[in-house]
Design a protein around this motif. Structure first.
Motif, PDB file in Angstrom:
ATOM      1  N   ASN A  36       0.843  -1.198   0.000  1.00 21.61           N
ATOM      2  CA  ASN A  36       0.000   0.000   0.000  1.00 21.61           C
ATOM      3  C   ASN A  36       0.877   1.246   0.000  1.00 21.61           C
ATOM      4  O   ASN A  36       1.684   1.444   0.906  1.00 21.61           O
ATOM      5  N   SER A  37       0.729   2.079  -1.024  1.00 17.07           N
ATOM      6  CA  SER A  37       1.524   3.309  -1.114  1.00 17.07           C
ATOM      7  C   SER A  37       0.769   4.527  -0.594  1.00 17.07           C
ATOM      8  O   SER A  37       1.294   5.639  -0.582  1.00 17.07           O
ATOM      9  N   ASP A  38      -0.473   4.334  -0.151  1.00 12.74           N
ATOM     10  CA  ASP A  38      -1.279   5.434   0.382  1.00 12.74           C
ATOM     11  C   ASP A  38      -1.326   5.358   1.908  1.00 12.74           C
ATOM     12  O   ASP A  38      -0.598   4.587   2.530  1.00 12.74           O
ATOM     13  N   ALA A  39      -2.213   6.156   2.504  1.00 12.79           N
ATOM     14  CA  ALA A  39      -2.341   6.154   3.954  1.00 12.79           C
ATOM     15  C   ALA A  39      -2.884   4.817   4.433  1.00 12.79           C
ATOM     16  O   ALA A  39      -3.650   4.148   3.730  1.00 12.79           O
ATOM     17  N   GLY A  40      -2.486   4.408   5.646  1.00 12.57           N
ATOM     18  CA  GLY A  40      -2.942   3.144   6.195  1.00 12.57           C
ATOM     19  C   GLY A  40      -1.797   2.158   6.329  1.00 12.57           C
ATOM     20  O   GLY A  40      -0.629   2.489   6.075  1.00 12.57           O
ATOM     21  N   PRO A  41      -2.082   0.926   6.748  1.00 10.01           N
ATOM     22  CA  PRO A  41      -1.043  -0.093   6.925  1.00 10.01           C
ATOM     23  C   PRO A  41      -0.237  -0.307   5.650  1.00 10.01           C
ATOM     24  O   PRO A  41      -0.716  -0.077   4.536  1.00 10.01           O
ATOM     25  N   ASP A  42       0.997  -0.782   5.817  1.00 13.10           N
ATOM     26  CA  ASP A  42       1.915  -0.918   4.678  1.00 13.10           C
ATOM     27  C   ASP A  42       1.534  -2.030   3.714  1.00 13.10           C
ATOM     28  O   ASP A  42       1.769  -1.925   2.512  1.00 13.10           O
ATOM     29  N   PHE A  43       0.947  -3.123   4.240  1.00 13.61           N
ATOM     30  CA  PHE A  43       0.548  -4.247   3.386  1.00 13.61           C
ATOM     31  C   PHE A  43      -0.844  -4.722   3.792  1.00 13.61           C
ATOM     32  O   PHE A  43      -1.120  -4.917   4.984  1.00 13.61           O
ATOM     33  N   PHE A  44      -1.708  -4.907   2.793  1.00 11.82           N
ATOM     34  CA  PHE A  44      -3.072  -5.368   3.032  1.00 11.82           C
ATOM     35  C   PHE A  44      -3.193  -6.871   2.757  1.00 11.82           C
ATOM     36  O   PHE A  44      -2.525  -7.421   1.872  1.00 11.82           O
ATOM     37  N   ASN A  45      -4.098  -7.509   3.494  1.00 15.10           N
ATOM     38  CA  ASN A  45      -4.511  -8.890   3.218  1.00 15.10           C
ATOM     39  C   ASN A  45      -3.356  -9.881   3.141  1.00 15.10           C
ATOM     40  O   ASN A  45      -3.293 -10.720   2.235  1.00 15.10           O
ATOM     41  N   ALA A  46      -2.433  -9.762   4.074  1.00 13.74           N
ATOM     42  CA  ALA A  46      -1.342 -10.733   4.161  1.00 13.74           C
ATOM     43  C   ALA A  46      -1.838 -12.021   4.816  1.00 13.74           C
ATOM     44  O   ALA A  46      -2.831 -12.021   5.557  1.00 13.74           O
ATOM     45  N   LYS A  47      -1.138 -13.125   4.529  1.00 16.14           N
ATOM     46  CA  LYS A  47      -1.441 -14.415   5.160  1.00 16.14           C
ATOM     47  C   LYS A  47      -0.170 -14.904   5.846  1.00 16.14           C
ATOM     48  O   LYS A  47       0.845 -15.138   5.191  1.00 16.14           O
ATOM     49  N   VAL A  48      -0.247 -15.035   7.161  1.00 15.14           N
ATOM     50  CA  VAL A  48       0.931 -15.389   7.948  1.00 15.14           C
ATOM     51  C   VAL A  48       0.547 -16.428   8.995  1.00 15.14           C
ATOM     52  O   VAL A  48      -0.477 -16.291   9.688  1.00 15.14           O
ATOM     53  N   LYS A  49       1.348 -17.486   9.099  1.00 15.75           N
ATOM     54  CA  LYS A  49       1.180 -18.456  10.180  1.00 15.75           C
ATOM     55  C   LYS A  49       2.058 -18.037  11.356  1.00 15.75           C
ATOM     56  O   LYS A  49       3.276 -17.912  11.219  1.00 15.75           O
ATOM     57  N   ILE A  50       1.427 -17.809  12.489  1.00 12.95           N
ATOM     58  CA  ILE A  50       2.149 -17.439  13.696  1.00 12.95           C
ATOM     59  C   ILE A  50       1.908 -18.524  14.734  1.00 12.95           C
ATOM     60  O   ILE A  50       0.776 -18.737  15.173  1.00 12.95           O
ATOM     61  N   GLY A  51       2.965 -19.244  15.098  1.00 13.25           N
ATOM     62  CA  GLY A  51       2.821 -20.342  16.050  1.00 13.25           C
ATOM     63  C   GLY A  51       1.889 -21.425  15.554  1.00 13.25           C
ATOM     64  O   GLY A  51       1.177 -22.054  16.348  1.00 13.25           O
ATOM     65  N   GLY A  52       1.846 -21.613  14.222  1.00 16.18           N
ATOM     66  CA  GLY A  52       1.013 -22.655  13.643  1.00 16.18           C
ATOM     67  C   GLY A  52      -0.409 -22.227  13.341  1.00 16.18           C
ATOM     68  O   GLY A  52      -1.166 -22.984  12.739  1.00 16.18           O
ATOM     69  N   THR A  53      -0.811 -21.008  13.755  1.00 20.39           N
ATOM     70  CA  THR A  53      -2.162 -20.501  13.505  1.00 20.39           C
ATOM     71  C   THR A  53      -2.147 -19.538  12.315  1.00 20.39           C
ATOM     72  O   THR A  53      -1.310 -18.630  12.266  1.00 20.39           O
ATOM     73  N   MET A  54      -3.036 -19.748  11.371  1.00 14.13           N
ATOM     74  CA  MET A  54      -3.098 -18.878  10.193  1.00 14.13           C
ATOM     75  C   MET A  54      -3.815 -17.574  10.534  1.00 14.13           C
ATOM     76  O   MET A  54      -4.901 -17.588  11.113  1.00 14.13           O
ATOM     77  N   TRP A  55      -3.185 -16.450  10.179  1.00 13.82           N
ATOM     78  CA  TRP A  55      -3.770 -15.128  10.361  1.00 13.82           C
ATOM     79  C   TRP A  55      -3.851 -14.439   8.997  1.00 13.82           C
ATOM     80  O   TRP A  55      -2.942 -14.525   8.183  1.00 13.82           O
ATOM     81  N   VAL A  56      -4.969 -13.755   8.764  1.00 11.88           N
ATOM     82  CA  VAL A  56      -5.142 -12.968   7.540  1.00 11.88           C
ATOM     83  C   VAL A  56      -5.459 -11.535   7.947  1.00 11.88           C
ATOM     84  O   VAL A  56      -6.415 -11.296   8.706  1.00 11.88           O
ATOM     85  N   GLY A  57      -4.682 -10.598   7.478  1.00 10.14           N
ATOM     86  CA  GLY A  57      -4.895  -9.197   7.852  1.00 10.14           C
ATOM     87  C   GLY A  57      -3.778  -8.315   7.331  1.00 10.14           C
ATOM     88  O   GLY A  57      -3.118  -8.658   6.340  1.00 10.14           O
ATOM     89  N   ASN A  58      -3.530  -7.222   8.000  1.00 10.36           N
ATOM     90  CA  ASN A  58      -2.584  -6.215   7.513  1.00 10.36           C
ATOM     91  C   ASN A  58      -1.250  -6.287   8.253  1.00 10.36           C
ATOM     92  O   ASN A  58      -1.172  -6.768   9.392  1.00 10.36           O
ATOM     93  N   ILE A  59      -0.225  -5.761   7.594  1.00 12.35           N
ATOM     94  CA  ILE A  59       1.139  -5.740   8.138  1.00 12.35           C
ATOM     95  C   ILE A  59       1.614  -4.291   8.197  1.00 12.35           C
ATOM     96  O   ILE A  59       1.412  -3.527   7.249  1.00 12.35           O
ATOM     97  N   GLU A  60       2.252  -3.923   9.287  1.00 10.01           N
ATOM     98  CA  GLU A  60       2.853  -2.592   9.411  1.00 10.01           C
ATOM     99  C   GLU A  60       4.338  -2.766   9.707  1.00 10.01           C
ATOM    100  O   GLU A  60       4.743  -3.615  10.518  1.00 10.01           O
ATOM    101  N   ILE A  61       5.172  -1.944   9.052  1.00 10.96           N
ATOM    102  CA  ILE A  61       6.629  -2.065   9.161  1.00 10.96           C
ATOM    103  C   ILE A  61       7.232  -0.723   9.554  1.00 10.96           C
ATOM    104  O   ILE A  61       6.883   0.316   8.987  1.00 10.96           O
ATOM    105  N   HIS A  62       8.144  -0.739  10.524  1.00 12.43           N
ATOM    106  CA  HIS A  62       8.875   0.462  10.950  1.00 12.43           C
ATOM    107  C   HIS A  62      10.343   0.118  11.165  1.00 12.43           C
ATOM    108  O   HIS A  62      10.700  -1.059  11.331  1.00 12.43           O
ATOM    109  N   GLU A  63      11.165   1.151  11.189  1.00 12.52           N
ATOM    110  CA  GLU A  63      12.571   0.926  11.528  1.00 12.52           C
ATOM    111  C   GLU A  63      12.696   0.562  13.008  1.00 12.52           C
ATOM    112  O   GLU A  63      13.448  -0.332  13.377  1.00 12.52           O
TER     113      GLU A  63
END
Length: 452
Positions: A36-63
């Protein structure tokens, strides 16, 4: 650094180790999401397994993770759907506007990516990726050039749409402005566009059948009949020229009739121009073309072949300009018609974009297809940009390729925007093969979706 972290996440160029949260939960990236190059979270609709559980949502990245609070995300409901916060340095917990604590992952930029990026930024030879280009698979090169060609057409379509707005919705007038701009052939393009936008086409059209009045209006609106604005030597020669005097009188009459005001004479550039490219000659050619009624948007839309377009744009000059390049200075007689190369440039920069833009406007896929087909039929342009890429090992086959390479240099290389370039991606993802690349490393790479 934050942009580089975005790049690492987007292309999954992760370090050669197990990905995990600060709570020691394993992280497996199934889909990094839509950048996402506009306002809001950096990545939309990501799919990530955290501790074996699937999560679908947004990703935010900072230094730094504390940037979450510095940017006010803890008070912004748009960030409540973030499923994972990523930072190079973890220096605090992060919470949503509802007070929920988010999982975090520290992401390091691989040393190979950092060193490659530094080389791209500080490479002396231009373009900085020149060493890589000869090694790239042809499918990588062609797919990127195809995308660049479309991107350039889209960019020109936006410029044409803006001209249509400035011309009160008239596509015919916008075509004239686009054609005039390209009659500047680079050096005087801005001046030609300013001149064309200052032309009241409704009034000028009433005198289109009279070539003398057309020339008077065209040259007068360009400020080329304003003797007071000319350098002294040029003014003396012009005032002694009978044709200049007659054109000036005609323009003064028409300017008073239609309340016209010329553009500033000083907008035109003459330095290091060949006489054939002087504004006087280009405007005289354009006046003859306008007078002939051979060039217009409806005629462009009806061009089925390259030869049709070439015939439409073929023009010369009136008798006076056959023996002059400027007022008051006679020259050896010549037709001063547009060369085949100049006409092809006008097709590339005027006919093709207008076909594509008008096809979009009319929802005509056939017209858009014809525009790209014309580019593939035309010979490659010859200029410094094209020669530079050929020296790097790129093979150029047609005008579509050269338009793509012009887009690449102007919109990526000149801006050092290597992170958005596919050649830059291939350069950055290079890794050195060392003993550390063990079977365990490869297993982690496969699991995390790392590209090597």
């Amino acid at each position: 650094m934050e942009l580089l972290l975005h790049y690492i996440w987007k292309h999954k160029l992760f370090p050669l180790r197990r990905l995990e949260t600060t709570d020691d939960l394993s992280v497996e990236v199934i889909d990094p999401g839509l950048h996402n190059s506009d306002a809001g979270p950096d990545f939309f609709n990501a799919k990530v397994k955290i501790g074996g559980t699937m999560w679908v949502g947004n990703i935010e990245i900072h230094e730094k993770s504390s940037d979450w609070y510095a940017h006010g995300h803890d008070r912004d409901p748009r960030y409540d759907n973030v499923i994972l916060h990523i930072a190079k340095t973890i220096d605090s917990e992060v919470r949503t506007s509802h007070g929920n604590t988010l999982p975090q992952m520290q992401l390091d930029v691989p040393e190979s990516v950092t060193s490659n990026y530094e080389r791209l930024l500080h490479e002396d030879k231009y373009p900085p990726c020149h060493r890589l280009i000869p090694t790239l698979p042809s499918i990588t090169v062609h797919s990127w050039m195809s995308a660049l060609q479309t991107e350039r057409l889209e960019q020109k379509t936006e410029a044409i749409a803006e001209r249509v707005k400035r011309c009160d919705g008239s596509w015919e007038d916008a075509f004239f402005v686009t054609l005039a701009r390209n009659y500047g052939f680079g050096v005087n393009s801005e001046a030609f566009e300013t001149w064309a936008l200052n032309m009241p086409m409704m009034h000028i059209g009433r005198h289109r059948d009279d070539i003398f009045q057309t020339e008077a209006l065209f040259l007068g609106q360009a400020g080329l009949l304003s003797a007071d604005a000319m350098p002294e030597r040029q003014r003396e020669a012009a005032l002694a020229d009978d044709y200049f005097v007659r054109l000036s009188r005609e323009y003064q009459y028409l300017a008073h009739k239609f309340s016209l005001h010329p553009i500033d004479f000083r907008l035109w550039k003459f330095l290091r121009l060949r006489p054939q490219n002087f504004p006087h000659i280009r405007i005289a050619q354009l006046a003859s073309l306008y007078h002939s009624r051979r060039a217009g948007l409806s005629l462009i839309a009806g061009c089925d072949t390259i030869d049709d377009a070439r015939h439409m744009l073929t023009t010369s000059v009136t008798l006076y300009w056959r023996t002059h390049y400027t007022f008051g200075h006679a020259s050896r007689e010549s037709a001063k018609s547009l060369s085949r190369q100049s006409i092809d440039l006008l097709i590339i920069n005027t006919v093709v974009p207008m076909l594509f833009a008008y096809g979009r406007h009319k929802s005509s896929e056939e017209m858009c297809w014809r525009a790209t087909d014309f580019l593939e039929q035309l010979a490659p342009e010859r200029n410094n940009i094209v020669r530079m890429w050929e020296e790097c090992g790129l093979k150029v086959q047609n005008a579509g390729d050269t338009q793509a390479l012009i887009q690449l240099k102007k919109n990526y290389c000149d801006r050092k925007d290597c992170l958005r370039c596919r050649f830059g991606y291939e350069y950055l993802k290079q890794r050195s093969t060392t003993p550390a690349d063990t079977a365990t490393d490869k297993e982690n790479n496969d699991k995390n979706g790392i590209h090597i």
